[in-house]
Design a protein around this motif. Structure first.
Motif, PDB file in Angstrom:
ATOM      1  N   LEU A   1       0.821  -1.209   0.000  1.00 46.23           N
ATOM      2  CA  LEU A   1       0.000   0.000   0.000  1.00 46.23           C
ATOM      3  C   LEU A   1       0.854   1.258   0.000  1.00 46.23           C
ATOM      4  N   SER A   2       1.938   1.231   0.739  1.00 40.68           N
ATOM      5  CA  SER A   2       2.835   2.385   0.774  1.00 40.68           C
ATOM      6  C   SER A   2       3.340   2.716  -0.624  1.00 40.68           C
TER       7      SER A   2
ATOM      8  N   GLU B   1       7.562  -0.884  13.053  1.00 42.12           N
ATOM      9  CA  GLU B   1       7.959  -1.056  11.657  1.00 42.12           C
ATOM     10  C   GLU B   1       6.889  -0.510  10.716  1.00 42.12           C
ATOM     11  N   ALA B   2       5.644  -0.778  11.056  1.00 39.67           N
ATOM     12  CA  ALA B   2       4.536  -0.318  10.225  1.00 39.67           C
ATOM     13  C   ALA B   2       4.452   1.206  10.229  1.00 39.67           C
ATOM     14  N   ALA B   3       4.588   1.803  11.402  1.00 42.03           N
ATOM     15  CA  ALA B   3       4.515   3.260  11.498  1.00 42.03           C
ATOM     16  C   ALA B   3       5.627   3.924  10.702  1.00 42.03           C
ATOM     17  N   ALA B   4       6.817   3.367  10.775  1.00 47.20           N
ATOM     18  CA  ALA B   4       7.960   3.950  10.087  1.00 47.20           C
ATOM     19  C   ALA B   4       7.774   3.971   8.572  1.00 47.20           C
TER      20      ALA B   4
ATOM     21  N   ASN C   1       7.041   9.533   6.437  1.00 46.29           N
ATOM     22  CA  ASN C   1       7.217  10.653   5.512  1.00 46.29           C
ATOM     23  C   ASN C   1       6.409  10.472   4.227  1.00 46.29           C
ATOM     24  N   HIS C   2       5.330   9.719   4.307  1.00 46.08           N
ATOM     25  CA  HIS C   2       4.578   9.409   3.100  1.00 46.08           C
ATOM     26  C   HIS C   2       3.793  10.629   2.618  1.00 46.08           C
ATOM     27  N   PRO C   3       3.887  10.967   1.344  1.00 44.33           N
ATOM     28  CA  PRO C   3       3.249  12.192   0.852  1.00 44.33           C
ATOM     29  C   PRO C   3       1.730  12.143   0.763  1.00 44.33           C
ATOM     30  N   ALA C   4       1.145  10.952   0.643  1.00 40.01           N
ATOM     31  CA  ALA C   4      -0.307  10.854   0.454  1.00 40.01           C
ATOM     32  C   ALA C   4      -1.050  10.389   1.695  1.00 40.01           C
TER      33      ALA C   4
END
Length: 306
Positions: free
Chosen positions: A170-171, A201-204, A208-211
């Motif tokens: 998804l990322s 790990e999931a949060a990381a 910095n995800h743009p969407a």
């Protein structure tokens, strides 16, 4: 997404409201069955949460996937129409509420998309134990993202995601999305996702995800939420935090039933604590109903936005 006012009140579980209306949801499509058979009841359920004070409602598309409809013998074009209709029903409920209410607050609509485990309809969103390649996961999610990208949904809501593999897919997919999204994990406790990987790990992945404007947790026992908020804020400090746990009752997959009790007053107290710990969007999942949402809405009306 900084123009939004926080705390935002999310809705609660859709299935429990529909069940109180007499709906039998023992079907692979679960609540999405009613998109085709009784859409007016879905609108009524959305309205119940808006009248309770929710300022963001999620569509009935959680269990609706192109693959799921194909498996049941529908054509792809019909599958796409049902998924789009799940959002249309949500948008219609919002408009009906705005037309009816005096001085309505701004209401947001999120297009719900469940995990691959929801398509399997075997409870695996509670374990993350499904064997699938990254490529197939990519195709599964991309079909709905592409379909709903041009829609009038305010957000995408990727819900009850139990595995790090699925979150990675998804990322990558959402890097190309123009629609703001939240990502909500399902967790076995305050440290681990349902598949056994660490929440940190999931949060990381989304720090910095743009969407992705918010990350969080849903369909997880309330007793773990406070500690999970701490982990999310530590590993993704710039993201808004969304929490909408279940009631803490235990779901039995074979009997498709819940066991335990829930207390709206106790849920209100926990919601206050979650907000104080840094949760920005708060609501409920399975077995959390309009009374719970009404209590937290009234609670937050007494507070100034964050």
């Amino acid at each position: 997404m900084e123009q939004l006012s926080y705390p935002m009140v999310l809705d609660g579980g859709l299935s429990n409201v529909l069940e109180t209306m007499g709906c039998n949801l023992e079907h692979p499509l679960w609540t999405a069955l009613l998109i085709q058979t009784n859409p007016e009841l879905i609108i009524e359920a959305h309205m119940a949460y808006l009248e309770a004070g929710a300022t963001c409602i999620t569509s009935s598309g959680y269990q609706a996937s192109i693959e799921g409809y194909l498996r049941l013998g529908h054509r792809k074009t019909n599958a796409e129409l049902f998924i789009l209709k799940s959002l249309e029903l949500c948008l219609k409920a919002r408009q009906l509420f705005i037309d009816k209410a005096h001085n309505s607050p701004v209401i947001y609509v999120a297009a719900s998309m469940g995990p691959y485990g929801a398509f399997l309809a075997d409870g695996s969103e509670y374990t993350g134990a499904y064997s699938i390649s990254d490529e197939d996961l990519h195709l599964f999610h991309k079909s709905r993202i592409d379909l709903l990208q041009p829609s009038n949904a305010d957000f995408f809501a990727f819900e009850t995601i139990p595995s790090l593999q699925e979150l990675r897919v998804l990322s990558e997919l959402l890097n190309a999305s123009s629609k703001p999204s939240w990502i909500s994990f399902s967790c076995r406790d305050e440290i681990y996702l349902n598949d056994g990987h660490k929440i940190s790990e999931a949060a990381a992945l989304f720090a910095n995800h743009p969407a992705v404007f918010a990350i969080g947790v849903n369909c997880t026992a309330p007793k773990y939420i406070t500690e999970i908020i701490g982990a999310l804020k530590k590993y993704a400090p710039d993201k808004r935090i969304i929490v909408y746990p279940n009631s803490g009752e235990v779901y039995h997959v074979k009997s498709k039933s819940w066991f335990g009790v829930t207390d709206p007053k106790g849920f209100e107290k926990m919601a206050l604590e979650w907000n104080e710990k840094g949760a920005d969007i708060i609501g409920g999942c399975c077995r959390i109903g309009p009374e719970h949402i009404s209590r937290i809405s009234k609670l937050f009306q007494q507070q100034s936005p964050l």
